[in-house]
Write a protein that holds these residues in place. Sequence first.
Motif, mmCIF file in Angstrom:
data_model
loop_
_atom_site.group_PDB
_atom_site.id
_atom_site.type_symbol
_atom_site.label_atom_id
_atom_site.label_comp_id
_atom_site.label_asym_id
_atom_site.label_seq_id
_atom_site.Cartn_x
_atom_site.Cartn_y
_atom_site.Cartn_z
ATOM 1 N N ALA A 1 0.844 -1.199 0.000
ATOM 2 C CA ALA A 1 0.000 0.000 0.000
ATOM 3 C C ALA A 1 0.878 1.247 0.000
ATOM 4 O O ALA A 1 0.676 2.182 -0.779
ATOM 5 C CB ALA A 1 -0.928 -0.004 1.207
ATOM 6 N N ALA A 2 1.884 1.251 0.882
ATOM 7 C CA ALA A 2 2.785 2.403 0.976
ATOM 8 C C ALA A 2 3.695 2.504 -0.241
ATOM 9 O O ALA A 2 3.816 3.565 -0.872
ATOM 10 C CB ALA A 2 3.617 2.304 2.256
ATOM 11 N N LEU A 3 4.359 1.395 -0.579
ATOM 12 C CA LEU A 3 5.321 1.433 -1.680
ATOM 13 C C LEU A 3 4.634 1.578 -3.038
ATOM 14 O O LEU A 3 5.144 2.256 -3.925
ATOM 15 C CB LEU A 3 6.179 0.170 -1.664
ATOM 16 N N GLY A 4 3.487 0.935 -3.193
ATOM 17 C CA GLY A 4 2.781 1.039 -4.465
ATOM 18 C C GLY A 4 2.352 2.466 -4.753
ATOM 19 O O GLY A 4 2.532 2.969 -5.873
ATOM 20 N N ASP A 5 1.807 3.126 -3.737
ATOM 21 C CA ASP A 5 1.380 4.507 -3.949
ATOM 22 C C ASP A 5 2.579 5.421 -4.179
ATOM 23 O O ASP A 5 2.528 6.323 -5.020
ATOM 24 C CB ASP A 5 0.581 4.991 -2.736
ATOM 25 N N SER A 6 3.671 5.197 -3.448
ATOM 26 C CA SER A 6 4.875 6.014 -3.666
ATOM 27 C C SER A 6 5.441 5.769 -5.060
ATOM 28 O O SER A 6 5.930 6.697 -5.721
ATOM 29 C CB SER A 6 5.932 5.683 -2.608
ATOM 30 N N MET A 7 5.368 4.516 -5.522
ATOM 31 C CA MET A 7 5.833 4.204 -6.864
ATOM 32 C C MET A 7 4.995 4.961 -7.904
ATOM 33 O O MET A 7 5.529 5.486 -8.893
ATOM 34 C CB MET A 7 5.747 2.698 -7.091
ATOM 35 N N ARG A 8 3.691 4.999 -7.670
ATOM 36 C CA ARG A 8 2.808 5.743 -8.581
ATOM 37 C C ARG A 8 3.216 7.215 -8.627
ATOM 38 O O ARG A 8 3.313 7.818 -9.705
ATOM 39 C CB ARG A 8 1.360 5.622 -8.115
ATOM 40 N N ARG A 9 3.462 7.801 -7.472
ATOM 41 C CA ARG A 9 3.838 9.211 -7.405
ATOM 42 C C ARG A 9 5.173 9.465 -8.113
ATOM 43 O O ARG A 9 5.341 10.469 -8.823
ATOM 44 C CB ARG A 9 3.934 9.655 -5.939
ATOM 45 N N LEU A 10 6.125 8.563 -7.919
ATOM 46 C CA LEU A 10 7.439 8.719 -8.543
ATOM 47 C C LEU A 10 7.362 8.607 -10.064
ATOM 48 O O LEU A 10 7.956 9.416 -10.791
ATOM 49 C CB LEU A 10 8.392 7.646 -8.002
ATOM 50 N N LEU A 11 6.642 7.598 -10.534
ATOM 51 C CA LEU A 11 6.523 7.404 -11.974
ATOM 52 C C LEU A 11 5.812 8.587 -12.629
ATOM 53 O O LEU A 11 6.199 9.050 -13.707
ATOM 54 C CB LEU A 11 5.782 6.103 -12.266
ATOM 55 N N THR A 12 4.766 9.081 -11.970
ATOM 56 C CA THR A 12 4.044 10.245 -12.490
ATOM 57 C C THR A 12 4.948 11.468 -12.518
ATOM 58 O O THR A 12 4.957 12.235 -13.494
ATOM 59 C CB THR A 12 2.794 10.517 -11.646
ATOM 60 N N ALA A 13 5.730 11.657 -11.438
ATOM 61 C CA ALA A 13 6.653 12.800 -11.379
ATOM 62 C C ALA A 13 7.729 12.710 -12.440
ATOM 63 O O ALA A 13 8.327 13.720 -12.810
ATOM 64 C CB ALA A 13 7.292 12.879 -9.995
ATOM 65 N N SER A 14 7.978 11.497 -12.936
ATOM 66 C CA SER A 14 9.008 11.315 -13.964
ATOM 67 C C SER A 14 8.412 11.216 -15.361
ATOM 68 O O SER A 14 9.077 10.760 -16.294
ATOM 69 C CB SER A 14 9.835 10.057 -13.639
ATOM 70 N N GLY A 15 7.146 11.630 -15.507
ATOM 71 C CA GLY A 15 6.552 11.769 -16.826
ATOM 72 C C GLY A 15 5.746 10.604 -17.338
ATOM 73 O O GLY A 15 5.198 10.668 -18.445
ATOM 74 N N ALA A 16 5.649 9.506 -16.569
ATOM 75 C CA ALA A 16 4.886 8.347 -17.033
ATOM 76 C C ALA A 16 3.390 8.598 -16.878
ATOM 77 O O ALA A 16 2.954 9.367 -16.024
ATOM 78 C CB ALA A 16 5.289 7.102 -16.252
ATOM 79 N N ASP A 17 2.610 7.934 -17.724
ATOM 80 C CA ASP A 17 1.148 7.956 -17.620
ATOM 81 C C ASP A 17 0.757 6.714 -16.828
ATOM 82 O O ASP A 17 0.794 5.600 -17.347
ATOM 83 C CB ASP A 17 0.533 7.929 -19.028
ATOM 84 N N VAL A 18 0.412 6.901 -15.565
ATOM 85 C CA VAL A 18 0.214 5.777 -14.647
ATOM 86 C C VAL A 18 -1.245 5.678 -14.210
ATOM 87 O O VAL A 18 -1.853 6.682 -13.823
ATOM 88 C CB VAL A 18 1.104 5.919 -13.393
ATOM 89 N N THR A 19 -1.767 4.466 -14.241
ATOM 90 C CA THR A 19 -3.092 4.181 -13.693
ATOM 91 C C THR A 19 -2.923 3.206 -12.538
ATOM 92 O O THR A 19 -2.427 2.088 -12.723
ATOM 93 C CB THR A 19 -4.025 3.560 -14.757
#
Length: 548
Positions: free
Chosen positions: A143-161
């Motif tokens: 829950a913690a790492l998955g959401d942080s991963m989403r935030r990181l990928l989004t901050a790096s320009g990825a289109d994340v769902t």
Amino acid sequence: MTPEELSSAIRAALLEATAAGDFAVDVPAEVRVERPKNRDHGDWSTNIALQLAKPAGMPPRDLATSLATRLGEIHGIARVDIAGPGFLNITLDAASAGELARSIVESGTAYGKNDAEAGHTINLEFISANPTGPLHIGHTRWAALGDSMRRLLTASGADVTAEYYINDAGAQMDKFALSVVAAAKGEPTPEGGYPGAYIGELAETVVAQRPDVVDLPEDEAVAVARPLAYQAQLAEIRSTLERFGVFFDVWFSETELHEGGAVEQAVARLREQGHVYDKDGAVWLRTTDFTDDKDRVLIRADGVPTYFAADAAYYLSKKDRGFTEKIYLLGADHHGYIGRLKAIASAAGDDADVNIDVRIGQLVNLGGAKLSKRAGNIIELSDLLNWIGSDAVRYSLARYPADSPLSLDGEELRKQTNDNPVFYVQYAHARTANVSRLAGEDGVRREDGFDPSLLSDPTEATLLATLGDFPRVVAQAAHLREPHRVARYLEDLAGRYHKWYDTCRVRPMNAEEEVTDLHRTRLWLNDATRQVLANGLDLLGVSAPERM
């Protein structure tokens, strides 16, 4: 000069050198610069000479020498040294290095964001717990790492769902409904059913909406209770995750996958690909063609689809929805899924090394935590949030790689001391806010002056170099899917800020001391640190308090 500006300057020097005939190479679109581990080696380092030496047909040090001469002429670069086989160590002058402070403040929440993952369309699935009970400690890590991963990928320009797969089909849901009905009728928990006070609470919810459920025959009562109890339990899961700062873009129902015919369609599509065969009355997927240890049954001899068939249909659903990359974050007991899911990807015509990434999170042990009174045999996430708080839980889980077993001390996480990493980082942010607040009271205002050449103290050079490294850390953490790199960076930044705070004053010593550009420029640096700490904590889903 920011790292991006320095990278552009090096590239421009390369273009000039090739145009002048110093050497002939294809100049890369981007030149990577890194902060040296040893501060004595300068502010930034690049291995571009080693990368281009072979295509240039010359020794790396010769190419580095040619490049160093041109870089030394650039305004803002104080010195360029050649180290080892051809590394370029670059030292900026104080004014050029100090300009970063203003750049960070003016960028605000955008500082650290990058386009390293631009063009990636990602489906990120994590948690996906059965909706038959409350979330527990076993779900907290992803829950913690998955959401942080989403935030990181989004901050790096990825289109994340971000997607939650609701396992709302199968025998466990029948047992769940039977347990609720038994509780509603005051009967013992059925064999193999779900115990715990929460089942009684769900039964009360069902009875409140359908009082007649206690008088219905068992099969009719189950048909009534199942959707009502399921929706109530799913609502609690959503609520707990929201308290934890975790939100999903898609809640995907397994039941809808079956009822919509997706499983049958998936089997037919894989058969067309030539990977499905019939044997002993069952339908099989030849996963051994794709390094799986054995072939897998899709449809049993009795005509009932397996969980594996649902996994195949779900993967194809993601593919059909346009997700070229699918990340699965699974629990410690799911190692066997890696080969199976990759085999599905390959059978579907995808590249298992590119289009799917399956990660396993190891178990978490939290000392001092008590079993849930509601569930009886688990440690509920909601209880952890009440006991320790979301920030401490999230940060503590984020600062370790997911593939290592983790043992935490709950009481230590509650302590407000520098030995507690989350307190240490949050306190650094609160200190920057306090410095800014008190400086304002003393008449120190950023808008009244900025002279970056005044940031000449060694602690300032070190702090600036650390701040400049933030975008690289974010990009690397996103690419490797490793949020712990951000947490460890923040701890390093907090330490360097505290050392600077002990050495350099932002405010005048007393009422008689005149406010100068040194005070104002240091306020810029203080506020730049504040911004980076806040940005980094946000990537981990942790708050940045103004006061502590």
